[in-house]
Write a protein that holds these residues in place. Structure first.
Motif, PDB file in Angstrom:
ATOM      1  N   PHE A  97      -4.235   1.920   2.648  1.00  0.00           N
ATOM      2  CA  PHE A  97      -4.454   3.019   3.582  1.00  0.00           C
ATOM      3  C   PHE A  97      -5.719   3.775   3.187  1.00  0.00           C
ATOM      4  O   PHE A  97      -5.958   4.031   2.005  1.00  0.00           O
ATOM      5  CB  PHE A  97      -3.276   4.001   3.540  1.00  0.00           C
ATOM      6  N   THR A  98      -6.538   4.141   4.184  1.00  0.00           N
ATOM      7  CA  THR A  98      -7.702   4.992   3.951  1.00  0.00           C
ATOM      8  C   THR A  98      -7.642   6.179   4.907  1.00  0.00           C
ATOM      9  O   THR A  98      -7.131   6.075   6.031  1.00  0.00           O
ATOM     10  CB  THR A  98      -9.010   4.227   4.179  1.00  0.00           C
ATOM     11  N   GLU A  99      -8.165   7.307   4.461  1.00  0.00           N
ATOM     12  CA  GLU A  99      -8.174   8.518   5.291  1.00  0.00           C
ATOM     13  C   GLU A  99      -8.996   8.277   6.557  1.00  0.00           C
ATOM     14  O   GLU A  99     -10.021   7.593   6.534  1.00  0.00           O
ATOM     15  CB  GLU A  99      -8.761   9.688   4.506  1.00  0.00           C
ATOM     16  N   ALA A 100      -8.548   8.860   7.678  1.00  0.00           N
ATOM     17  CA  ALA A 100      -9.224   8.642   8.960  1.00  0.00           C
ATOM     18  C   ALA A 100      -9.450   9.946   9.716  1.00  0.00           C
ATOM     19  O   ALA A 100      -9.522   9.948  10.939  1.00  0.00           O
ATOM     20  CB  ALA A 100      -8.422   7.665   9.808  1.00  0.00           C
ATOM     21  N   GLY A 101      -9.553  11.044   8.997  1.00  0.00           N
ATOM     22  CA  GLY A 101      -9.925  12.289   9.650  1.00  0.00           C
ATOM     23  C   GLY A 101      -8.751  13.087  10.163  1.00  0.00           C
ATOM     24  O   GLY A 101      -7.598  12.686  10.078  1.00  0.00           O
ATOM     25  N   GLN A 102      -9.061  14.249  10.722  1.00  0.00           N
ATOM     26  CA  GLN A 102      -8.060  15.220  11.154  1.00  0.00           C
ATOM     27  C   GLN A 102      -7.842  15.154  12.658  1.00  0.00           C
ATOM     28  O   GLN A 102      -8.789  15.076  13.431  1.00  0.00           O
ATOM     29  CB  GLN A 102      -8.532  16.641  10.810  1.00  0.00           C
ATOM     30  N   MET A 103      -6.572  15.214  13.055  1.00  0.00           N
ATOM     31  CA  MET A 103      -6.250  15.434  14.458  1.00  0.00           C
ATOM     32  C   MET A 103      -6.648  16.858  14.833  1.00  0.00           C
ATOM     33  O   MET A 103      -6.719  17.746  13.972  1.00  0.00           O
ATOM     34  CB  MET A 103      -4.760  15.257  14.712  1.00  0.00           C
ATOM     35  N   MET A 104      -6.906  17.081  16.101  1.00  0.00           N
ATOM     36  CA  MET A 104      -7.222  18.429  16.565  1.00  0.00           C
ATOM     37  C   MET A 104      -5.988  19.327  16.562  1.00  0.00           C
ATOM     38  O   MET A 104      -6.095  20.531  16.366  1.00  0.00           O
ATOM     39  CB  MET A 104      -7.839  18.360  17.957  1.00  0.00           C
TER      40      MET A 104
ATOM     41  N   GLY B 291       0.808  -1.211   0.000  1.00  0.00           N
ATOM     42  CA  GLY B 291       0.000   0.000   0.000  1.00  0.00           C
ATOM     43  C   GLY B 291       0.840   1.259   0.000  1.00  0.00           C
ATOM     44  O   GLY B 291       2.050   1.227   0.257  1.00  0.00           O
ATOM     45  N   THR B 292       0.171   2.384  -0.296  1.00  0.00           N
ATOM     46  CA  THR B 292       0.830   3.684  -0.387  1.00  0.00           C
ATOM     47  C   THR B 292       0.133   4.681   0.514  1.00  0.00           C
ATOM     48  O   THR B 292      -1.103   4.795   0.501  1.00  0.00           O
ATOM     49  CB  THR B 292       0.796   4.206  -1.838  1.00  0.00           C
ATOM     50  N   LEU B 293       0.902   5.389   1.318  1.00  0.00           N
ATOM     51  CA  LEU B 293       0.341   6.434   2.171  1.00  0.00           C
ATOM     52  C   LEU B 293      -0.389   7.477   1.332  1.00  0.00           C
ATOM     53  O   LEU B 293       0.056   7.836   0.232  1.00  0.00           O
ATOM     54  CB  LEU B 293       1.453   7.127   2.959  1.00  0.00           C
ATOM     55  N   ASN B 294      -1.479   7.986   1.862  1.00  0.00           N
ATOM     56  CA  ASN B 294      -2.190   9.074   1.199  1.00  0.00           C
ATOM     57  C   ASN B 294      -1.439  10.397   1.313  1.00  0.00           C
ATOM     58  O   ASN B 294      -1.569  11.265   0.441  1.00  0.00           O
ATOM     59  CB  ASN B 294      -3.591   9.228   1.798  1.00  0.00           C
ATOM     60  N   ARG B 295      -0.666  10.553   2.406  1.00  0.00           N
ATOM     61  CA  ARG B 295       0.092  11.781   2.640  1.00  0.00           C
ATOM     62  C   ARG B 295       1.541  11.423   2.983  1.00  0.00           C
ATOM     63  O   ARG B 295       1.768  10.540   3.806  1.00  0.00           O
ATOM     64  CB  ARG B 295      -0.497  12.588   3.802  1.00  0.00           C
ATOM     65  N   PRO B 296       2.515  12.110   2.394  1.00  0.00           N
ATOM     66  CA  PRO B 296       3.900  11.885   2.821  1.00  0.00           C
ATOM     67  C   PRO B 296       4.098  12.409   4.234  1.00  0.00           C
ATOM     68  O   PRO B 296       3.556  13.451   4.597  1.00  0.00           O
ATOM     69  CB  PRO B 296       4.717  12.680   1.797  1.00  0.00           C
TER      70      PRO B 296
END
Length: 350
Positions: free
Chosen positions: A293-300, A246-251
């Motif tokens: 990898f799937t996106e899982a939202g933003q940290m605060m 798999g490949t990360l969505n964000r570096p």
């Protein structure tokens, strides 16, 4: 948190509370203080101070529930790399002298063996540079003895993972020439390191996570060309080799990788370049069933260089780290809450 801090140490105590020690609260301010997070109340309380303030300390739980602290940098302008050991007892809430180790280590690699002794290897100090020597610290006698050396000396986040059979896997890291692709395994029965299959690309400031099935996931960090590495790889103990997974969505480098109770891997935070912000707020989840990898939202709080610990109830606690354009440590903590029912989404909360 009571004190903003980055590059601190942390462990989960036997009673489920989270112990946090040391780090840096601002440039030049290295901490000797501790604080403890109680999941039952959602609050931090101050603990005893250690004798020495340490940035990037080696912090690991012992088999009896106490916490070993060694290594790290402190002293005037961070000019001291420590060989002293301090041991924190959560029952009494105090530190005691734990003797000394053979070699002072900064950003060393550490793992607890099946017999309760502690393997310490690699790292850096001002006298020897990048280290390849290793030692075994015995908490019962508070002494260290030398053991086999690394095949390839390495420091700065070469990861140690204790495999299900009791051996210890050392993945990536840096030597004087840059990131390493080599992977080594320490066998406590022989006291020797041996090479296993190389990573397809070198890695430093990466994450390595032992999966529930005994395989190892490696992702993020910097590759051999010093560009961000987005391709993930999984090591299989049966073959001793890696395959693309798999490949990360964000570096991201210096991210936090946490094994969730259901076997997925949560990827959070890290440092980035090329944009207006220095730190990554996004998170993503790697699924071992699909190796994607799937996106899982933003940290605060976008953060790098903090700590992540999975709590007994499956939530993940994030503490401190660098944040913001001013590159200051944060005192903010937050929790990632895995979905307990399919109607709810995974997410973050204060």
């Amino acid at each position: 948190m009571i004190t903003p801090r980055a590059h601190q140490g942390s462990v989960v105590l036997p009673d489920g509370r989270v112990f946090q020690y040391g780090g840096i609260s601002s440039p030049g301010d290295i901490l000797a203080s501790t604080e403890i997070y109680d999941p039952a109340t959602g609050t931090f309380t101050a603990g005893a101070d250690a004798n020495d303030g340490r940035m990037r300390p080696t912090t690991i739980s012992l088999a009896d529930g106490r916490v070993l602290v060694t290594g790290g940098r402190g002293g005037t302008d961070g000019g001291t790399i420590f060989d002293t050991v301090e041991i924190y007892d959560p029952v009494t809430g105090t530190f005691s002298d734990g003797g000394t180790v053979l070699t002072p280590r900064y950003v060393g690699i550490v793992a607890r063996l099946d017999d309760g002794k502690i393997l310490m290897t690699g790292g850096f100090n001002f006298t020897d540079g990048t280290l390849g020597n290793s030692e075994i610290y015995d908490p019962a006698t508070q002494t260290s003895v030398a053991t086999g050396s690394l095949v390839h000396p390495r420091d700065t986040y070469g990861h140690a993972l204790k495999l299900p059979d009791g051996r210890v896997m050392i993945v990536g890291g840096y030597n004087d020439d840059g990131p390493l692709a080599t992977v080594e395994i320490y066998d406590p029965a022989t006291g020797l390191f041996s090479l296993t299959g190389d990573l397809p690309d070198a890695r430093g400031d990466h994450c390595a996570v032992l999966l529930a099935d005994g395989r190892v996931l490696v992702f993020g960090g910097f590759g051999s060309d010093w560009n961000y590495a987005t391709q993930a790889h999984v090591w299989d103990s049966a073959t001793g080799t890696f395959h693309a997974a798999g490949t990360l969505n964000r570096p991201r480098a210096n991210a936090m990788g946490t094994l969730l109770a259901d076997g997925r891997v949560l990827v959070t935070g890290g440092s980035i370049t090329g944009g207006e912000l220095l730190y990554e707020a996004t998170s993503e989840i790697w699924d071992p069933a699909t190796e994607t990898f799937t996106e899982a939202g933003q940290m605060m709080v976008a953060r790098s260089g903090g700590r992540a610990e999975r709590l007994a109830d499956g939530r993940v606690l994030f503490m401190g780290g660098w944040f913001g354009d001013g590159q200051e440590p944060t005192g903010e903590a937050e929790l990632f809450v895995p979905a307990s029912e399919t109607i709810f989404a995974d997410g973050f909360e204060d």
